[in-house]
Design a protein around this motif. Structure first.
Motif, PDB file in Angstrom:
ATOM      1  N   ILE A  46      -7.176  15.953  -4.729  1.00 18.24           N
ATOM      2  CA  ILE A  46      -8.543  16.060  -5.241  1.00 18.24           C
ATOM      3  C   ILE A  46      -8.804  14.985  -6.293  1.00 18.24           C
ATOM      4  CG2 ILE A  46     -10.112  17.514  -6.587  1.00 18.24           C
ATOM      5  CD1 ILE A  46      -8.802  19.941  -5.186  1.00 18.24           C
ATOM      6  N   GLY A  47      -7.826  14.775  -7.172  1.00 18.19           N
ATOM      7  CA  GLY A  47      -7.980  13.734  -8.188  1.00 18.19           C
ATOM      8  C   GLY A  47      -8.028  12.347  -7.589  1.00 18.19           C
ATOM      9  N   LEU A  48      -7.168  12.092  -6.617  1.00 17.07           N
ATOM     10  CA  LEU A  48      -7.111  10.781  -5.965  1.00 17.07           C
ATOM     11  C   LEU A  48      -8.413  10.472  -5.233  1.00 17.07           C
ATOM     12  CD1 LEU A  48      -5.188   8.395  -5.422  1.00 17.07           C
ATOM     13  CD2 LEU A  48      -4.433   9.595  -3.348  1.00 17.07           C
ATOM     14  N   ASP A  49      -9.036  11.494  -4.719  1.00 19.67           N
ATOM     15  CA  ASP A  49     -10.280  11.328  -3.966  1.00 19.67           C
ATOM     16  C   ASP A  49     -11.423  10.816  -4.847  1.00 19.67           C
ATOM     17  OD1 ASP A  49     -11.596  11.462  -1.496  1.00 19.67           O
ATOM     18  OD2 ASP A  49     -12.481  13.397  -1.975  1.00 19.67           O
ATOM     19  N   LYS A  50     -11.267  10.922  -6.161  1.00 20.39           N
ATOM     20  CA  LYS A  50     -12.310  10.486  -7.094  1.00 20.39           C
ATOM     21  C   LYS A  50     -12.099   9.060  -7.591  1.00 20.39           C
ATOM     22  CE  LYS A  50     -12.891  15.229  -8.810  1.00 20.39           C
ATOM     23  NZ  LYS A  50     -12.784  16.122  -9.996  1.00 20.39           N
ATOM     24  N   LEU A  51     -11.096   8.376  -7.045  1.00 20.23           N
ATOM     25  CA  LEU A  51     -10.728   7.061  -7.557  1.00 20.23           C
ATOM     26  C   LEU A  51     -11.895   6.082  -7.536  1.00 20.23           C
ATOM     27  CD1 LEU A  51      -8.561   5.095  -8.583  1.00 20.23           C
ATOM     28  CD2 LEU A  51      -7.965   4.623  -6.196  1.00 20.23           C
TER      29      LEU A  51
ATOM     30  N   VAL B 134      -8.671   8.904 -13.104  1.00 23.36           N
ATOM     31  CA  VAL B 134      -7.799   9.737 -12.276  1.00 23.36           C
ATOM     32  C   VAL B 134      -6.565  10.162 -13.065  1.00 23.36           C
ATOM     33  CG1 VAL B 134      -6.292   9.734 -10.253  1.00 23.36           C
ATOM     34  CG2 VAL B 134      -8.602   8.781 -10.085  1.00 23.36           C
ATOM     35  N   ARG B 135      -5.979   9.230 -13.784  1.00 21.85           N
ATOM     36  CA  ARG B 135      -4.778   9.544 -14.568  1.00 21.85           C
ATOM     37  C   ARG B 135      -5.083  10.602 -15.620  1.00 21.85           C
ATOM     38  NH1 ARG B 135      -1.386   8.089 -18.925  1.00 21.85           N
ATOM     39  NH2 ARG B 135       0.751   7.511 -18.281  1.00 21.85           N
ATOM     40  N   ALA B 136      -6.195  10.432 -16.313  1.00 30.65           N
ATOM     41  CA  ALA B 136      -6.564  11.401 -17.352  1.00 30.65           C
ATOM     42  C   ALA B 136      -6.790  12.792 -16.759  1.00 30.65           C
ATOM     43  CB  ALA B 136      -7.817  10.926 -18.084  1.00 30.65           C
ATOM     44  N   GLU B 137      -7.457  12.819 -15.588  1.00 28.28           N
ATOM     45  CA  GLU B 137      -7.732  14.118 -14.966  1.00 28.28           C
ATOM     46  C   GLU B 137      -6.451  14.797 -14.494  1.00 28.28           C
ATOM     47  OE1 GLU B 137     -10.113  15.814 -11.064  1.00 28.28           O
ATOM     48  OE2 GLU B 137     -11.140  14.455 -12.455  1.00 28.28           O
TER      49      GLU B 137
ATOM     50  N   GLU C 158       1.403   2.746  -8.387  1.00 27.19           N
ATOM     51  CA  GLU C 158       2.160   1.541  -8.046  1.00 27.19           C
ATOM     52  C   GLU C 158       2.342   1.416  -6.541  1.00 27.19           C
ATOM     53  OE1 GLU C 158       6.589  -0.410  -8.878  1.00 27.19           O
ATOM     54  OE2 GLU C 158       5.879   1.270 -10.107  1.00 27.19           O
ATOM     55  N   ARG C 159       2.678   2.523  -5.887  1.00 19.76           N
ATOM     56  CA  ARG C 159       2.895   2.482  -4.440  1.00 19.76           C
ATOM     57  C   ARG C 159       1.587   2.298  -3.682  1.00 19.76           C
ATOM     58  NH1 ARG C 159       8.137   6.090  -2.991  1.00 19.76           N
ATOM     59  NH2 ARG C 159       9.133   6.056  -5.033  1.00 19.76           N
ATOM     60  N   ILE C 160       0.543   2.929  -4.163  1.00 22.67           N
ATOM     61  CA  ILE C 160      -0.757   2.798  -3.507  1.00 22.67           C
ATOM     62  C   ILE C 160      -1.250   1.360  -3.582  1.00 22.67           C
ATOM     63  CG2 ILE C 160      -3.208   3.378  -3.812  1.00 22.67           C
ATOM     64  CD1 ILE C 160      -2.290   6.266  -4.387  1.00 22.67           C
ATOM     65  N   GLU C 161      -1.099   0.728  -4.727  1.00 21.53           N
ATOM     66  CA  GLU C 161      -1.557  -0.650  -4.867  1.00 21.53           C
ATOM     67  C   GLU C 161      -0.769  -1.601  -3.970  1.00 21.53           C
ATOM     68  OE1 GLU C 161      -1.376  -1.264  -9.089  1.00 21.53           O
ATOM     69  OE2 GLU C 161      -3.449  -0.550  -9.382  1.00 21.53           O
ATOM     70  N   ALA C 162       0.488  -1.259  -3.689  1.00 21.76           N
ATOM     71  CA  ALA C 162       1.294  -2.081  -2.784  1.00 21.76           C
ATOM     72  C   ALA C 162       0.811  -1.970  -1.345  1.00 21.76           C
ATOM     73  CB  ALA C 162       2.762  -1.666  -2.873  1.00 21.76           C
ATOM     74  N   LEU C 163       0.052  -0.900  -1.039  1.00 21.20           N
ATOM     75  CA  LEU C 163      -0.403  -0.647   0.325  1.00 21.20           C
ATOM     76  C   LEU C 163      -1.859  -1.042   0.543  1.00 21.20           C
ATOM     77  CD1 LEU C 163       1.262   2.860   0.723  1.00 21.20           C
ATOM     78  CD2 LEU C 163       1.813   0.839   2.082  1.00 21.20           C
ATOM     79  N   THR C 164      -2.469  -1.611  -0.470  1.00 25.55           N
ATOM     80  CA  THR C 164      -3.884  -1.956  -0.382  1.00 25.55           C
ATOM     81  C   THR C 164      -4.066  -3.351   0.192  1.00 25.55           C
ATOM     82  OG1 THR C 164      -4.361  -0.536  -2.285  1.00 25.55           O
ATOM     83  CG2 THR C 164      -6.020  -2.177  -1.706  1.00 25.55           C
ATOM     84  N   GLY C 165      -5.025  -3.490   1.110  1.00 23.01           N
ATOM     85  CA  GLY C 165      -5.364  -4.791   1.665  1.00 23.01           C
ATOM     86  C   GLY C 165      -4.401  -5.314   2.708  1.00 23.01           C
ATOM     87  N   LEU C 166      -3.713  -4.413   3.422  1.00 26.46           N
ATOM     88  CA  LEU C 166      -2.724  -4.833   4.409  1.00 26.46           C
ATOM     89  C   LEU C 166      -3.382  -5.310   5.702  1.00 26.46           C
ATOM     90  CD1 LEU C 166      -0.071  -1.973   4.107  1.00 26.46           C
ATOM     91  CD2 LEU C 166       0.038  -4.244   3.094  1.00 26.46           C
ATOM     92  N   SER C 167      -2.839  -6.344   6.298  1.00 26.25           N
ATOM     93  CA  SER C 167      -3.260  -6.756   7.633  1.00 26.25           C
ATOM     94  C   SER C 167      -2.575  -5.863   8.653  1.00 26.25           C
ATOM     95  CB  SER C 167      -2.890  -8.221   7.882  1.00 26.25           C
ATOM     96  OG  SER C 167      -1.487  -8.405   7.760  1.00 26.25           O
ATOM     97  N   ALA C 168      -3.053  -5.887   9.906  1.00 23.47           N
ATOM     98  CA  ALA C 168      -2.533  -4.984  10.932  1.00 23.47           C
ATOM     99  C   ALA C 168      -1.031  -5.125  11.125  1.00 23.47           C
ATOM    100  CB  ALA C 168      -3.263  -5.232  12.257  1.00 23.47           C
ATOM    101  N   ASP C 169      -0.540  -6.363  11.079  1.00 23.43           N
ATOM    102  CA  ASP C 169       0.879  -6.572  11.357  1.00 23.43           C
ATOM    103  C   ASP C 169       1.790  -6.202  10.190  1.00 23.43           C
ATOM    104  OD1 ASP C 169      -0.152  -8.644   9.854  1.00 23.43           O
ATOM    105  OD2 ASP C 169       1.249 -10.125  10.649  1.00 23.43           O
TER     106      ASP C 169
END
Length: 418
Positions: free
Chosen positions: A199-204, A212-215, A231-242
């Protein structure tokens, strides 16, 4: 007492021009979905209250319009539980009725079954701009297909439907509820806190990472876990298909290989669709608790909200049928799309205006000739001031006029508004 003639609060009347836009959008979407093999079904507005409040609809269950049982007396004893007074409710979406429909009719339906639904739903929302208590939903669902064929087809069909009504430049956001669960476990969150984390992540997108961190820390989730998730989410952002499959495996090693492979397959298929932009969005949650696998939303750069959303719900039909059936669905935000498009350009429409001394048979003969060419013609007697009547005709959507008089040998058509 003066009667209030306004619509019920949170509902609205629709003028002909608005209905014309809605008909156009529905016809376009219907044509696209039919090309993909989806068959339209209908379900009743009323459903058993126990089904509507059985845990399938998440927060929407709090917004059900409940219907009193027939035959109740004018007054009831104080303290009578509401459950004893109510037996039906107005549907709040089209997915819950679909699960009942499939359970009742599965023996006569093809497998897999491609369902298309369009109809009104009701939610006891707080009325405001863009939120109505009665509105229309437009859904497609593929039932009985366990592979990601379902996800790819639903996304492609819906992207084409949106493009068909003029909404090009959309972006599909893709994720998986199993990934979110694996991520929560990997950063050390106890399972009973996962829903709070989601629920918190959905408000990003609304409050940013600091919000989000405060909530989440305010709800007693460890700050170290929240930071590790970021940290892990940011590593997964903007990935190409391959890169999707390998990066997922590296970032969340506990994620099942089949989940990684399926996301990679869908990403690869979407990459081949011309005109479609997609992205893997590790923060995509979607509110419905019944999703079991991949989830997706479609956005447009001109608006801050999604235009369509859906996902896989392999456990939901089993609550009705007694055995699990793979299922995946996509819902188009019909009302939002109609509001974005506004009124359509007027179609050619002829008003056949006639004086009282013109034989009615002649009037209908002229109108019939207009209609024989595939055009719209409406017959109307001359009345009142001529200019005022022409203004009313133009406001009603007519684009041209044929004015019949007794001495008219060859009636001429002329445009209105000029």
């Amino acid at each position: 007492m003066k009667m209030d003639n306004s619509p019920a609060r949170g509902t609205r009347d629709l003028l002909p021009s608005a209905v014309a836009t809605r008909d156009h959008v529905l016809a376009t979407i219907t044509e696209v979905y039919h090309r993909f093999g989806y068959q339209r079904i209908e379900t009743p507005a009323l459903e058993d209250i126990t089904r509507l409040t059985g845990g399938q609809g998440g927060e929407n269950e709090k917004l059900v319009f409940q219907v009193l049982r027939r035959g109740l007396p004018g007054t009831v004893e104080a303290g009578t539980p509401l459950a004893e007074l109510v037996d039906l409710g107005l549907r709040f979406d089209l997915t819950v009725p679909l699960t009942r429909f499939y359970g009742n009719n599965q023996a006569t339906l093809p497998l897999p079954f491609r369902s298309f639904q369009f109809g009104p739903v009701w939610r006891a929302e707080r009325p405001q701009k863009g939120r109505y208590r009665q509105f229309y939903q437009c859904d497609i669902d593929l039932i009985g297909e366990p592979s990601v064929l379902a996800e790819v087809e639903l996304i492609e069909a819906t992207a084409q439907a949106l493009a068909g009504v003029g909404l090009s430049g959309t972006t599909v956001r893709l994720s998986d509820r199993r990934f979110l669960s694996a991520l929560a476990a990997a950063v050390g969150l106890a399972e009973e806190t996962w829903s709070t984390f989601f629920i918190g992540l959905d408000k990003l997108d609304k409050i940013g990472w600091d919000g989000v961190r405060a909530e989440l820390t305010g709800r007693d989730l460890p700050a170290s876990s929240v930071d590790a998730a970021r940290e892990r989410i940011e590593a997964l952002t903007g990935l190409s298909a391959d890169k999707v499959a390998d990066t997922l495996s590296d970032t969340v090693p506990s994620l099942d290989d089949s989940v990684v492979a399926d996301l990679g397959t869908v990403a690869g298929c979407l990459d081949e669709l011309s005109g479609l932009t997609w992205e893997f969005d590790p923060t995509l949650v979607r509110g419905m608790g019944y999703y079991t696998g991949q989830i997706f939303e479609v956005g447009h750069p001109s608006v801050p909200f999604s235009l369509a959303g859906g996902g896989r719900y392999d456990k939901l039909i089993g609550r009705t049928l007694g055995k699990d059936v793979p299922a995946c669905g996509f819902s188009i935000g019909f009302e939002r799309i109609v509001d974005m498009l506004g009124e359509l350009p007027r179609k050619d429409s002829v008003a056949v205006l006639f004086e009282s001394d013109v034989p009615l048979a002649n009037v209908f003969r002229v109108a019939r000739e207009v209609r024989s060419g595939g055009r719209t013609a409406a017959v109307q007697p001359r009345s009142g001031k001529f200019g005022a009547q022409l203004g009313r005709l133009e406001a009603a959507g007519f684009t041209s006029l044929i004015h019949l008089k007794a001495d008219t040998e060859q009636p001429e058509e002329r445009p209105l508004g000029k």
